[in-house]
Design an enzyme around this catalytic site. Structure first.
Site, short mmCIF file in Angstrom:
data_model
loop_
_atom_site.label_atom_id
_atom_site.label_comp_id
_atom_site.label_asym_id
_atom_site.label_seq_id
_atom_site.Cartn_x
_atom_site.Cartn_y
_atom_site.Cartn_z
N ARG A 13 -2.43 3.84 14.75
CA ARG A 13 -1.24 3.51 13.96
C ARG A 13 -0.07 4.41 14.35
O ARG A 13 1.06 3.95 14.53
CB ARG A 13 -1.54 3.62 12.47
CG ARG A 13 -0.36 3.23 11.58
CD ARG A 13 -0.75 3.11 10.11
NE ARG A 13 -1.56 1.93 9.89
CZ ARG A 13 -2.83 1.94 9.46
NH1 ARG A 13 -3.46 3.08 9.23
NH2 ARG A 13 -3.48 0.82 9.28
N ASN A 48 0.84 -1.20 0.00
CA ASN A 48 0.00 0.00 0.00
C ASN A 48 0.88 1.25 0.00
O ASN A 48 1.48 1.61 1.02
CB ASN A 48 -0.91 -0.04 1.24
CG ASN A 48 -1.92 1.10 1.26
OD1 ASN A 48 -1.65 2.19 0.79
ND2 ASN A 48 -3.08 0.82 1.82
N ALA A 49 0.95 1.94 -1.13
CA ALA A 49 1.79 3.14 -1.25
C ALA A 49 1.29 4.26 -0.34
O ALA A 49 2.09 5.04 0.19
CB ALA A 49 1.80 3.62 -2.70
N HIS A 50 -0.03 4.34 -0.12
CA HIS A 50 -0.58 5.36 0.78
C HIS A 50 -0.07 5.15 2.20
O HIS A 50 0.31 6.09 2.89
CB HIS A 50 -2.11 5.32 0.76
CG HIS A 50 -2.74 6.21 1.79
ND1 HIS A 50 -2.83 7.58 1.64
CD2 HIS A 50 -3.28 5.92 2.99
CE1 HIS A 50 -3.42 8.09 2.70
NE2 HIS A 50 -3.70 7.11 3.54
N PHE A 98 -10.69 6.33 6.09
CA PHE A 98 -11.11 5.12 5.39
C PHE A 98 -11.57 4.10 6.44
O PHE A 98 -11.50 4.36 7.64
CB PHE A 98 -9.96 4.55 4.54
CG PHE A 98 -8.71 4.24 5.33
CD1 PHE A 98 -8.50 2.99 5.88
CD2 PHE A 98 -7.75 5.21 5.52
CE1 PHE A 98 -7.36 2.72 6.62
CE2 PHE A 98 -6.59 4.95 6.25
CZ PHE A 98 -6.40 3.70 6.81
N ASP A 152 -0.83 -4.57 11.78
CA ASP A 152 -2.16 -5.12 11.59
C ASP A 152 -3.06 -4.34 12.53
O ASP A 152 -2.67 -4.03 13.67
CB ASP A 152 -2.21 -6.61 11.89
CG ASP A 152 -3.48 -7.25 11.36
OD1 ASP A 152 -3.77 -7.06 10.16
OD2 ASP A 152 -4.19 -7.92 12.12
#
Length: 199
Positions: free
Chosen positions: A183, A13-15, A154, A71
């Site tokens: 995160r 995932n580049a984002h 998201f 995760d």
């Protein structure tokens, strides 16, 4: 094989790579966080930590570099901590963010506000090529709203109100979210460990 000053992020995932460079890049003491294009393991762990370690181990083995992985998901108290590790596929096999969110809202339809406590949880894992491993947890407490609020973020962001806020994580700017999210908490906790273990 990469450079000794590189740490691979075990994600396609580049984002996410850009987000984590923004969150912990300055804390890595000159180490460069790079992307990963290798194979991804089956995530068959039963905790966030186990799944993060599975991903980091696979990336470290494939690249020969220190590897970071995470995760994460949402845990709702009244649902016994569910969706938990099943957050990404709660709404069915399509793994659709909107279906996941709508199912969770429906399940909590008749639940009073005082029982809608929830937290986003993130496990950040570091695996070194020599087999050393370390995991940090980041927990972002809050509650599940009754309807969508905001159109940013998201996943479950638009229905999760962080503790002390009347609005959802989906109403935060990217910078605001990066200052307080699960995160960011997990990766800021693991950054000094990366600096100390990766030479």
């Amino acid at each position: 094989m990469g450079d000794a000053r590189e740490v691979v992020l075990a994600s396609h995932n580049a984002h996410k790579l850009g987000e984590l460079r923004s969150i912990i890049g300055p804390d890595l003491g000159g180490l460069e966080l790079i992307g990963y294009t290798g194979p991804e393991p089956v995530e068959d762990g039963v905790t966030f930590a186990e799944n993060a370690l599975l991903k980091a181990r696979a990336a470290a083995a494939h690249t020969g570099l220190p590897a970071l992985a995470d995760d994460s998901g949402i845990a709702v108290d009244i649902l016994g901590g569910s969706p938990g590790i099943f957050s990404a596929r709660w709404g069915g096999p399509a793994r659709d963010d909107r279906q996941n969110l709508e199912l969770l809202l429906w399940q909590l339809t008749d639940v009073a506000d005082e029982y809608r406590a929830a937290q986003f949880i993130c496990a950040a894992a570091l695996v070194l090529p020599d087999g050393r491993e370390h995991v940090e947890l980041g927990i972002w407490p809050g509650r599940v709203l009754r309807e969508v609020d905001g159109n940013g973020g998201f996943g479950y962001d638009p229905i999760f109100a962080p503790e002390g806020s009347a609005h959802s994580a989906g109403a935060l700017t990217a910078d605001e979210k990066n200052q307080q999210s699960h995160r960011s908490r997990a990766f800021r906790a693991i950054a000094p460990v990366v600096r100390s273990l990766v030479q």
